[in-house]
Design a protein around this motif. Structure first.
Motif, PDB file in Angstrom:
ATOM      1  N   ASP A   1       0.849  -1.185   0.000  1.00  0.00           N
ATOM      2  CA  ASP A   1       0.000   0.000   0.000  1.00  0.00           C
ATOM      3  C   ASP A   1       0.888   1.239   0.000  1.00  0.00           C
ATOM      4  N   ALA A   2       0.288   2.370  -0.317  1.00  0.00           N
ATOM      5  CA  ALA A   2       1.044   3.608  -0.469  1.00  0.00           C
ATOM      6  C   ALA A   2       1.621   4.070   0.873  1.00  0.00           C
ATOM      7  N   LYS A   3       2.867   4.563   0.839  1.00  0.00           N
ATOM      8  CA  LYS A   3       3.533   5.154   1.994  1.00  0.00           C
ATOM      9  C   LYS A   3       3.962   6.583   1.635  1.00  0.00           C
ATOM     10  N   ASN A   4       4.230   7.389   2.667  1.00  0.00           N
ATOM     11  CA  ASN A   4       4.715   8.737   2.400  1.00  0.00           C
ATOM     12  C   ASN A   4       6.040   8.712   1.651  1.00  0.00           C
ATOM     13  N   ASP A   5       6.844   7.705   1.927  1.00  0.00           N
ATOM     14  CA  ASP A   5       8.144   7.536   1.270  1.00  0.00           C
ATOM     15  C   ASP A   5       8.047   6.358   0.299  1.00  0.00           C
ATOM     16  N   PRO A   6       8.047   6.592  -1.010  1.00  0.00           N
ATOM     17  CA  PRO A   6       7.932   5.495  -1.978  1.00  0.00           C
ATOM     18  C   PRO A   6       9.024   4.436  -1.826  1.00  0.00           C
ATOM     19  N   SER A   7      10.232   4.847  -1.409  1.00  0.00           N
ATOM     20  CA  SER A   7      11.306   3.862  -1.234  1.00  0.00           C
ATOM     21  C   SER A   7      10.980   2.900  -0.099  1.00  0.00           C
ATOM     22  N   ARG A   8      10.276   3.376   0.921  1.00  0.00           N
ATOM     23  CA  ARG A   8       9.854   2.480   2.007  1.00  0.00           C
ATOM     24  C   ARG A   8       8.820   1.474   1.498  1.00  0.00           C
ATOM     25  N   ALA A   9       7.905   1.933   0.647  1.00  0.00           N
ATOM     26  CA  ALA A   9       6.909   1.023   0.069  1.00  0.00           C
ATOM     27  C   ALA A   9       7.599  -0.069  -0.747  1.00  0.00           C
ATOM     28  N   ARG A  10       8.625   0.305  -1.515  1.00  0.00           N
ATOM     29  CA  ARG A  10       9.349  -0.695  -2.306  1.00  0.00           C
ATOM     30  C   ARG A  10      10.083  -1.680  -1.407  1.00  0.00           C
ATOM     31  N   LEU A  11      10.710  -1.155  -0.344  1.00  0.00           N
ATOM     32  CA  LEU A  11      11.434  -2.036   0.579  1.00  0.00           C
ATOM     33  C   LEU A  11      10.488  -3.036   1.231  1.00  0.00           C
ATOM     34  N   LEU A  12       9.350  -2.564   1.731  1.00  0.00           N
ATOM     35  CA  LEU A  12       8.402  -3.464   2.384  1.00  0.00           C
ATOM     36  C   LEU A  12       7.850  -4.496   1.406  1.00  0.00           C
ATOM     37  N   SER A  13       7.610  -4.082   0.167  1.00  0.00           N
ATOM     38  CA  SER A  13       7.090  -5.041  -0.820  1.00  0.00           C
ATOM     39  C   SER A  13       8.135  -6.113  -1.120  1.00  0.00           C
ATOM     40  N   ARG A  14       9.403  -5.714  -1.148  1.00  0.00           N
ATOM     41  CA  ARG A  14      10.471  -6.700  -1.382  1.00  0.00           C
ATOM     42  C   ARG A  14      10.602  -7.654  -0.192  1.00  0.00           C
ATOM     43  N   LEU A  15      10.442  -7.129   1.020  1.00  0.00           N
ATOM     44  CA  LEU A  15      10.523  -7.984   2.213  1.00  0.00           C
ATOM     45  C   LEU A  15       9.384  -9.000   2.232  1.00  0.00           C
ATOM     46  N   ARG A  16       8.206  -8.601   1.751  1.00  0.00           N
ATOM     47  CA  ARG A  16       7.101  -9.568   1.668  1.00  0.00           C
ATOM     48  C   ARG A  16       7.453 -10.693   0.698  1.00  0.00           C
ATOM     49  N   ALA A  17       8.018 -10.334  -0.455  1.00  0.00           N
ATOM     50  CA  ALA A  17       8.424 -11.360  -1.415  1.00  0.00           C
ATOM     51  C   ALA A  17       9.512 -12.249  -0.822  1.00  0.00           C
ATOM     52  N   GLU A  18      10.407 -11.667  -0.038  1.00  0.00           N
ATOM     53  CA  GLU A  18      11.469 -12.458   0.595  1.00  0.00           C
ATOM     54  C   GLU A  18      10.888 -13.440   1.615  1.00  0.00           C
ATOM     55  N   THR A  19       9.828 -13.048   2.308  1.00  0.00           N
ATOM     56  CA  THR A  19       9.160 -13.956   3.251  1.00  0.00           C
ATOM     57  C   THR A  19       8.639 -15.187   2.525  1.00  0.00           C
TER      58      THR A  19
END
Length: 442
Positions: A380-398
């Protein structure tokens, strides 16, 4: 003799064997709850299980009340048995579990916090052993075939069903009143519609809507009314026409097998069987196991819902897709699985845990030794787009780590961030749906 048949013999001796002319007085299994599940899917799964266990002369009989039925059968030259199904709405299933009047609750929505609390003495209804996703459904918004409307956004849908829009002219239709058809308050279908459509828009259902306990009866009413609009489970669209639905600015999607299987369709939902953890009924567990089997999932599809068997689905490489994702669409194939997470948690949900095994089995049966998985995370959208990308990558890593524990090691991860939402990020229910991991193979 199979374990189930041995247990059946003990059951009949303890209950008293009836005459061959009449079914066993005490049901082998009692299922209560969702009309979406109980009208056709549950009886079909019961019949399949009974056939698998060697029963004969399997028939359905209507119950004493509407939306109730009994499946009866007998062993070769043996006594009759029966399984009772009552389909009066998802909430009635959880009430039956609490009262001890059913072994399985059928539901077209997840168990609510209050229901988990009410049944806490019997164990955790959200545990993997208790909560079983047996099919995927698309909540179809239907109109008469003569209606010129082809698609709606979720906010327009809410305006219609709240009574804010009362004339079809406001949506490009005829100058005529809108007539609303909705499921009743006991229905998981209504709960799903309320949570996905009305609540995020701060709306309530118009008091003038006609209410129905049955999906099929609602669909028939819309087919008889050129000015009508309603919502039903996918298997009950019948001769009516389903509209394409959009949310959060995403492309409008029809409830197709592919869009519903991946849960990208905005009004997709899961169909459940719940079993109290302290229940000792072998027939309840046998039906759950059968529903999750390849044979059971084929019955799911035959009845009209979407099965959970993994398959490759086509994705067009549109020019407006993010670069990495567009390249993946050009070189790979998307699988019909989206991994999702428990609400407010980084842990995979119960369906995802079973889907890990489905992906492994698909790779073993259908992919070559050199096939590589690409796990694509979204958020979902975050104030910092780089944080959104990081969290999405961590989900894929899980998901990658979970698959690795099952022996699937040839995989890579990609984080897309908050691009390509499938739901409205303004609502928490939408943000949860956007936190997902797609599975691709190349």
């Amino acid at each position: 003799m199979s374990l189930l048949r041995a247990l059946l013999a003990v059951f009949l001796l303890s209950a008293g064997v009836p005459s061959v002319a009449s079914p066993q007085a005490t049901p082998l299994l009692r299922i209560q709850g969702s009309n979406t599940v109980g009208a056709a899917l549950a009886p079909a799964l019961v019949e399949g299980l009974l056939r698998q266990q060697g029963f004969q002369d399997i028939t359905r009989q209507p119950g004493a009340l509407e939306n109730e039925q009994t499946v009866r059968a007998r062993q070769a030259e043996g006594p009759w048995v029966r399984i009772a199904i009552a389909a009066h709405g998802s909430s009635t299933g959880f009430r039956a579990l609490r009262e001890g009047s059913a072994e399985l609750a059928a539901s077209s929505r997840p168990v609510k916090d209050a229901e988990v609390h009410a049944l806490a003495a019997r164990g955790d209804l959200r545990s993997r052993a208790s909560e079983q996703v047996i099919a995927i459904d698309g909540l179809a918004v239907i109109v008469h075939p003569t209606n010129p409307l082809r698609s709606l956004a979720v906010d327009q849908l809410a305006a219609l069903f709240s009574g804010e829009l009362r004339n079809w002219r406001a949506l490009g239709g005829p100058d005529a009143p809108v007539r609303l058809y909705a499921r009743d308050d006991q229905s998981g279908t209504y709960d799903t519609f309320k949570e996905l459509v009305l609540v995020p828009q701060g709306q309530q259902l118009d008091a003038g809507a006609r209410r129905f306990e049955s999906n099929d009866r609602l669909s028939e009413a819309v087919m008889a009314d050129p000015l009508g609009i309603g919502f039903v489970g996918l298997a009950s669209v019948g001769q009516a026409r389903a509209l394409a639905i959009s949310a959060g600015g995403a492309q409008a999607l029809l409830p197709s097998p592919d869009s519903v299987a991946t849960e990208d369709y905005p009004l997709s939902r899961r169909l459940f069987l719940y079993r109290a953890p302290d229940d000792a009924s072998p027939w309840a567990q046998a039906l759950i196991d059968y529903a999750q089997s390849a044979e059971g999932q084929r019955i799911v599809e035959r009845v009209g819902f979407i099965g959970q068997a993994v398959r490759a689905i086509p994705v067009e490489a549109h020019a407006n897709l993010p670069g990495d994702y567009r390249e993946l669409a050009q070189t790979g194939r998307r699988l019909s699985i989206n991994f999702r997470f428990q609400e407010g948690s980084a842990q995979l949900d119960n369906k995802a845990m079973r889907d890990l095994e489905r992906v492994r089995d698909y790779l073993n049966a259908s992919a070559g030794e050199d096939a590589q998985l690409v796990l694509v995370g979204f958020g979902d959208a975050k104030n910092d787009p780089s944080r959104a990308r990081l969290l999405s990558r961590l989900r894929a890593e899980t998901v990658r780590r979970a698959l690795s524990r099952l022996g699937v090691t040839n995989s890579q991860v990609l984080g897309i961030g908050d691009d390509l939402p499938v739901a409205d990020n303004q609502a928490e229910s939408g943000r949860i749906r956007n936190r997902r991991v797609e599975v691709w193979i190349r």
